[in-house]
Design a protein around this motif. Structure first.
Motif, PDB file in Angstrom:
ATOM      1  N   GLY A  87     -23.821   8.114  61.184  1.00  0.00           N
ATOM      2  CA  GLY A  87     -24.119   7.330  59.982  1.00  0.00           C
ATOM      3  C   GLY A  87     -25.507   6.723  60.031  1.00  0.00           C
ATOM      4  O   GLY A  87     -26.305   7.020  60.929  1.00  0.00           O
ATOM      5  N   GLY A 132     -28.231  13.170  61.575  1.00  0.00           N
ATOM      6  CA  GLY A 132     -27.838  12.093  60.672  1.00  0.00           C
ATOM      7  C   GLY A 132     -27.120  12.692  59.474  1.00  0.00           C
ATOM      8  O   GLY A 132     -27.309  13.879  59.152  1.00  0.00           O
ATOM      9  N   LYS A 133     -26.326  11.874  58.801  1.00  0.00           N
ATOM     10  CA  LYS A 133     -25.511  12.384  57.684  1.00  0.00           C
ATOM     11  C   LYS A 133     -26.371  12.981  56.564  1.00  0.00           C
ATOM     12  O   LYS A 133     -25.937  13.874  55.858  1.00  0.00           O
ATOM     13  CB  LYS A 133     -24.624  11.270  57.131  1.00  0.00           C
ATOM     14  N   ASP A 134     -27.617  12.503  56.433  1.00  0.00           N
ATOM     15  CA  ASP A 134     -28.492  12.990  55.370  1.00  0.00           C
ATOM     16  C   ASP A 134     -28.939  14.426  55.565  1.00  0.00           C
ATOM     17  O   ASP A 134     -29.348  15.079  54.615  1.00  0.00           O
ATOM     18  CB  ASP A 134     -29.739  12.087  55.272  1.00  0.00           C
ATOM     19  N   ILE A 135     -28.888  14.908  56.782  1.00  0.00           N
ATOM     20  CA  ILE A 135     -29.382  16.274  57.010  1.00  0.00           C
ATOM     21  C   ILE A 135     -28.263  17.212  57.456  1.00  0.00           C
ATOM     22  O   ILE A 135     -28.506  18.281  57.996  1.00  0.00           O
ATOM     23  CB  ILE A 135     -30.566  16.301  58.008  1.00  0.00           C
ATOM     24  N   TRP A 180     -37.512  23.919  56.183  1.00  0.00           N
ATOM     25  CA  TRP A 180     -36.223  23.891  56.895  1.00  0.00           C
ATOM     26  C   TRP A 180     -35.959  25.156  57.694  1.00  0.00           C
ATOM     27  O   TRP A 180     -35.293  25.109  58.729  1.00  0.00           O
ATOM     28  CB  TRP A 180     -35.077  23.573  55.933  1.00  0.00           C
ATOM     29  N   ASN A 198     -36.212  25.693  65.486  1.00  0.00           N
ATOM     30  CA  ASN A 198     -36.662  25.079  66.744  1.00  0.00           C
ATOM     31  C   ASN A 198     -35.576  25.141  67.813  1.00  0.00           C
ATOM     32  O   ASN A 198     -35.866  25.221  69.002  1.00  0.00           O
ATOM     33  CB  ASN A 198     -37.094  23.621  66.511  1.00  0.00           C
ATOM     34  N   TYR A 199     -34.317  25.109  67.354  1.00  0.00           N
ATOM     35  CA  TYR A 199     -33.210  25.077  68.314  1.00  0.00           C
ATOM     36  C   TYR A 199     -33.136  26.362  69.148  1.00  0.00           C
ATOM     37  O   TYR A 199     -32.603  26.342  70.253  1.00  0.00           O
ATOM     38  CB  TYR A 199     -31.882  24.853  67.585  1.00  0.00           C
ATOM     39  N   GLY A 236     -33.786   4.682  63.309  1.00  0.00           N
ATOM     40  CA  GLY A 236     -32.990   5.891  63.101  1.00  0.00           C
ATOM     41  C   GLY A 236     -33.307   6.956  64.148  1.00  0.00           C
ATOM     42  O   GLY A 236     -32.418   7.623  64.678  1.00  0.00           O
ATOM     43  N   HIS A 237     -34.601   7.084  64.458  1.00  0.00           N
ATOM     44  CA  HIS A 237     -35.000   8.072  65.464  1.00  0.00           C
ATOM     45  C   HIS A 237     -34.481   7.663  66.838  1.00  0.00           C
ATOM     46  O   HIS A 237     -33.997   8.498  67.613  1.00  0.00           O
ATOM     47  CB  HIS A 237     -36.531   8.208  65.515  1.00  0.00           C
ATOM     48  N   THR A 263     -30.505   8.411  67.031  1.00  0.00           N
ATOM     49  CA  THR A 263     -30.085   9.802  67.296  1.00  0.00           C
ATOM     50  C   THR A 263     -30.450  10.202  68.722  1.00  0.00           C
ATOM     51  O   THR A 263     -29.674  10.865  69.410  1.00  0.00           O
ATOM     52  CB  THR A 263     -30.785  10.788  66.332  1.00  0.00           C
ATOM     53  N   TYR A 276     -38.200  15.334  64.617  1.00  0.00           N
ATOM     54  CA  TYR A 276     -38.581  14.226  63.753  1.00  0.00           C
ATOM     55  C   TYR A 276     -39.837  14.514  62.945  1.00  0.00           C
ATOM     56  O   TYR A 276     -40.804  15.058  63.464  1.00  0.00           O
ATOM     57  CB  TYR A 276     -38.762  12.970  64.618  1.00  0.00           C
ATOM     58  N   HIS A 295     -27.859  21.659  58.265  1.00  0.00           N
ATOM     59  CA  HIS A 295     -27.315  22.168  59.530  1.00  0.00           C
ATOM     60  C   HIS A 295     -25.964  22.876  59.362  1.00  0.00           C
ATOM     61  O   HIS A 295     -25.629  23.757  60.140  1.00  0.00           O
ATOM     62  CB  HIS A 295     -27.154  21.021  60.535  1.00  0.00           C
ATOM     63  N   TRP A 303     -28.090   3.227  59.729  1.00  0.00           N
ATOM     64  CA  TRP A 303     -28.209   1.780  59.914  1.00  0.00           C
ATOM     65  C   TRP A 303     -28.797   1.163  58.657  1.00  0.00           C
ATOM     66  O   TRP A 303     -29.743   1.702  58.075  1.00  0.00           O
ATOM     67  CB  TRP A 303     -29.129   1.461  61.100  1.00  0.00           C
ATOM     68  N   PRO A 333     -32.247  16.046  66.057  1.00  0.00           N
ATOM     69  CA  PRO A 333     -33.052  16.691  65.022  1.00  0.00           C
ATOM     70  C   PRO A 333     -34.503  16.580  65.476  1.00  0.00           C
ATOM     71  O   PRO A 333     -34.822  15.732  66.315  1.00  0.00           O
ATOM     72  CB  PRO A 333     -32.828  15.801  63.787  1.00  0.00           C
ATOM     73  N   ALA A 383     -38.053  24.475  60.672  1.00  0.00           N
ATOM     74  CA  ALA A 383     -37.530  23.378  61.500  1.00  0.00           C
ATOM     75  C   ALA A 383     -36.247  23.770  62.232  1.00  0.00           C
ATOM     76  O   ALA A 383     -36.111  23.551  63.444  1.00  0.00           O
ATOM     77  CB  ALA A 383     -37.271  22.157  60.635  1.00  0.00           C
TER      78      ALA A 383
HETATM   79  N1  MSP Z   1     -37.291  16.752  60.271  1.00  0.00           N
HETATM   80  C1  MSP Z   1     -35.975  16.545  59.769  1.00  0.00           C
HETATM   81  C2  MSP Z   1     -34.940  17.116  60.731  1.00  0.00           C
HETATM   82  C3  MSP Z   1     -35.111  18.559  61.065  1.00  0.00           C
HETATM   83  S1  MSP Z   1     -33.950  19.083  62.249  1.00  0.00           S
HETATM   84  C4  MSP Z   1     -34.104  20.737  62.288  1.00  0.00           C
HETATM   85  C5  MSP Z   1     -35.709  15.054  59.562  1.00  0.00           C
HETATM   86  N2  MSP Z   1     -36.486  14.222  60.227  1.00  0.00           N
HETATM   87  S2  MSP Z   1     -36.446  12.629  60.078  1.00  0.00           S
HETATM   88  O1  MSP Z   1     -37.478  12.151  60.960  1.00  0.00           O
HETATM   89  O2  MSP Z   1     -36.566  12.230  58.713  1.00  0.00           O
HETATM   90  O3  MSP Z   1     -35.040  12.131  60.512  1.00  0.00           O
HETATM   91  C6  MSP Z   1     -34.568  12.289  61.794  1.00  0.00           C
HETATM   92  C7  MSP Z   1     -33.234  11.643  62.011  1.00  0.00           C
HETATM   93  O4  MSP Z   1     -33.316  10.217  61.841  1.00  0.00           O
HETATM   94  C8  MSP Z   1     -32.152  12.137  61.065  1.00  0.00           C
HETATM   95  O5  MSP Z   1     -31.014  12.522  61.818  1.00  0.00           O
HETATM   96  C9  MSP Z   1     -31.840  10.928  60.230  1.00  0.00           C
HETATM   97  O6  MSP Z   1     -30.509  10.891  59.843  1.00  0.00           O
HETATM   98  C10 MSP Z   1     -32.147   9.804  61.177  1.00  0.00           C
HETATM   99  N3  MSP Z   1     -32.344   8.558  60.463  1.00  0.00           N
HETATM  100  C11 MSP Z   1     -33.350   8.210  59.620  1.00  0.00           C
HETATM  101  N4  MSP Z   1     -33.124   6.946  59.159  1.00  0.00           N
HETATM  102  C12 MSP Z   1     -31.965   6.462  59.680  1.00  0.00           C
HETATM  103  C13 MSP Z   1     -31.300   5.228  59.661  1.00  0.00           C
HETATM  104  N5  MSP Z   1     -31.681   4.208  58.905  1.00  0.00           N
HETATM  105  N6  MSP Z   1     -30.212   5.086  60.461  1.00  0.00           N
HETATM  106  C14 MSP Z   1     -29.802   6.090  61.324  1.00  0.00           C
HETATM  107  N7  MSP Z   1     -30.422   7.245  61.359  1.00  0.00           N
HETATM  108  C15 MSP Z   1     -31.365   7.542  60.407  1.00  0.00           C
HETATM  109  O7  MSP Z   1     -34.803  14.731  58.823  1.00  0.00           O
END
Ligand code: MSP
Length: 577
Positions: free
Chosen positions: A352, A322-325, A288, A294-295, A84-85, A88, A75, A329, A354, A73, A291
């Motif tokens: 998932g 991540g499961k939240d987004i 969104w 971008n792909y 989390g970043h 992934t 960031y 997608h 952390w 994704p 965002a």
């Molecule tokens: N900007 C959007 C994504 C757009 S993609 C077209 C976004 N960015 S984010 O910075 O908030 O998150 C990026 C990634 O980090 C996501 O896949 C998210 O699931 C992951 N994580 C954020 N916190 C996390 C944890 N605690 N554990 C694992 N991954 C997590 O969403």
């Protein structure tokens, strides 16, 4: 019978190797045949007979051969990078590196998502121009990728002018197709999630993610006709059952879409930091749409001429998210693409989250895990290894320093590190500081271990093709166990006086096994695996999967004094006052 391959293993080229010839378990007559073949057909075999060497495992969603396009994704730049970043990004890196070693043409994309109300607000709070703010934070993400040894081919920023032009092109296309109309929006919006929610989705007055929501009073907004895509999406999921993984996440998406889709508000007038809507300066695009595009913008979209990057790499092989987004997608992105007449990605994998010692990670709880700290304390490969092997990729995981130390000390320092150290030390001391120059015929136990070593890549490929990253790590770990078991049973130290030839054979079998392990381990622990390969005397040009069968370790190669690759991490004992 003895044999020595040095006389004909002088080339570092990749050659075609038949199954029966693997691992030098052949007699002198087929050894001679092998020698003739290498001389005669080294290069021509690359393009014809050995084609399958240049492939990964095929699945229903990937042919295993063509160009491979993988994305993280992008960031958000409203804060500094966290675990989390790193998670992934490293996951994508493992998959990308594995595909490169399989010989595939890989495009690996990462980047930063720089628009939106949140970013604008963060810059305003600091009193600096928004562009300066995003320039500064974006660099932290680039640095994180470098620090974690992530091999992305490109880094996209949504503030890049090419990206903005591409999104505007896509917008025009959606207008042209009648997929976007002007209306008015009123409803719940979460700035943190950059997401609109229905009343029915709120839990105790908050977003389902726990984020605060605010009521947006009627403001003009462009809408995407998402409601028209319900059936089309369901049909697509049905026809492509492996589009969304893991299965449990797929079920969630299906339930969401079956619950009914409402048209989606895709522009805002209440802030300015976004891609302007073409022909209507009052509006910027909903983050969104910006965002997700971008792909394709990273591939040069809308340039889809023959030979363009877009033509070569789109549709993506896999988006890791991540499961939240996942919803963005799995629902919005395919609908946007369908509306714009563009092919859909082949696979979405949602991993998932952390937690830290059982608690959700958040700034307010003060338990954010900084990947830079982890790397400083434990090392890059150690951190990568823990993140990728500790939990099932797709499930949530719980982080603690104790678990990391335990895992790294066990699997890397004690098991792999010691195996390397004791084998190389014995070779260095007892074989004249070279790889054994001559060995005896292989015993059944030798053949059994070499067979397992040979099977490692296939097993790993199967897991990687399905994004089972932790399983791939487990396959490597198991082979290390097997090799340790073998060395304990064969006890080469006891053979030194009684049967030096047998000792040399046993040591050579372990060296070869270690070569397989290290080559296959490269995507996960790149620096350490390569440090082992250096010590095994494997030339840098002979470390791809094609070399697993074609280029065994050369007999008699001089080795240097072995160096430990994985220092044991000492646990800090809390001081008792
Ligand atoms: N900007 C959007 C994504 C757009 S993609 C077209 C976004 N960015 S984010 O910075 O908030 O998150 C990026 C990634 O980090 C996501 O896949 C998210 O699931 C992951 N994580 C954020 N916190 C996390 C944890 N605690 N554990 C694992 N991954 C997590 O969403």
């Amino acid at each position: 019978m003895k044999f020595n391959l040095n006389m004909f293993l002088t080339t570092s080229s990749i050659f075609c190797f038949s199954r029966s010839m693997a691992f030098q378990s052949f007699t002198s007559s087929n050894a001679a045949a092998f020698a003739r073949r290498t001389v005669a057909s080294t290069s021509s075999s690359l393009s014809r007979g050995c084609h399958r060497l240049y492939a990964s495992k095929a699945t229903s969603f990937d042919d295993g051969e063509g160009p491979f396009y993988i994305t993280t994704p992008i960031y958000y730049v409203n804060d500094k990078p966290h675990i989390g970043h790193a998670y992934t990004s490293v996951a994508c890196d493992v998959l990308a590196r594995f595909m490169r070693l399989s010989g595939r043409d890989v495009m690996f994309l990462s980047g930063t998502d720089e628009h939106g109300q949140k970013v604008e607000a963060s810059a305003q709070k600091l009193g600096i121009p928004t562009q300066d703010f995003v320039d500064g934070v974006s660099v932290n993400f680039r640095d994180l990728l470098e620090l974690m040894n992530v091999s992305n081919d490109q880094f996209i920023r949504t503030t890049d002018s090419d990206h903005k032009a591409a999104v505007q092109h896509m917008w025009d296309k959606l207008i042209e197709k009648g997929a976007i109309y002007l209306g008015a929006y009123e409803g719940w919006y979460s700035v943190r999630d950059e997401c609109y929610y229905n009343e029915s989705e709120l839990v105790d007055g908050k977003a389902p993610t726990g984020a605060e929501v605010e009521w947006v009073t009627k403001e003009p907004s462009y809408f995407f006709k998402l409601s028209e895509y319900e059936d089309k999406l369901l049909q697509f999921y049905e026809e492509n059952p492996e589009f969304i993984a893991p299965q449990s996440r797929r079920n969630e998406v299906l339930a969401f879409v079956k619950g009914g889709l409402r048209d989606l508000s895709v522009s805002r007038t209440s802030f300015k930091w976004g891609v302007p809507v073409p022909g209507d300066d009052d509006h910027v695009m909903y983050v969104w749409i910006d965002a997700l595009a971008n792909y394709i913008s990273a591939l040069g979209y809308p340039d889809d001429e023959a030979g363009s990057k877009f033509e070569k790499f789109w549709p993506a092989s896999v988006h890791i998210v991540g499961k939240d987004i996942l919803r963005f997608h799995a629902v919005y992105w395919p609908a946007f693409l369908m509306a714009a007449d563009l092919p859909l990605p082949k696979r979405l994998f949602a991993h998932g989250w952390w937690t830290k010692e059982g608690e959700k990670i958040s700034k307010s709880l003060g338990n954010v895990i900084d990947p830079v700290d982890l790397v400083e304390k434990y090392g890059v490969d150690q951190t990568r290894f823990f993140l990728m092997s500790e939990v099932t990729f797709g499930s949530d995981g719980d982080f603690s320093d104790e678990k990391l130390i335990q895992k790294v000390n066990t699997n890397l320092a004690n098991e792999l590190g010691n195996l390397c150290q004791r084998t190389l030390s014995m070779v260095f001391k007892n074989c004249g500081k070279t790889v054994p120059a001559e060995i005896g015929e292989y015993a059944e136990e030798d053949k059994a271990l070499l067979k397992k070593a040979k099977d490692l890549k296939e097993e790993a490929s199967e897991h990687i093709a399905n994004q089972r990253i932790n399983k791939y790590a487990e396959s490597c770990i198991s082979l290390v166990w097997e090799a340790n078991k073998y060395i304990d049973e064969m006890a080469p130290w006891a053979l030194k006086k009684t049967d030096p030839e047998r000792m040399a054979t046993v040591l050579y079998v372990i060296l070869e096994t270690l070569r397989h392990i290290s080559i296959v381990y490269q995507p996960l622990i790149p620096s350490s695996a390569n440090a082992i390969l250096d010590q095994l005397t494997v030339p840098e040009s002979e470390r791809t999967f094609a070399h697993l069968e074609s280029s065994p370790i050369k007999f008699g190669s001089p080795i240097s004094k072995p160096q430990g690759v994985f220092p044991r991490i000492e646990m800090e004992v809390p001081q008792i006052a």
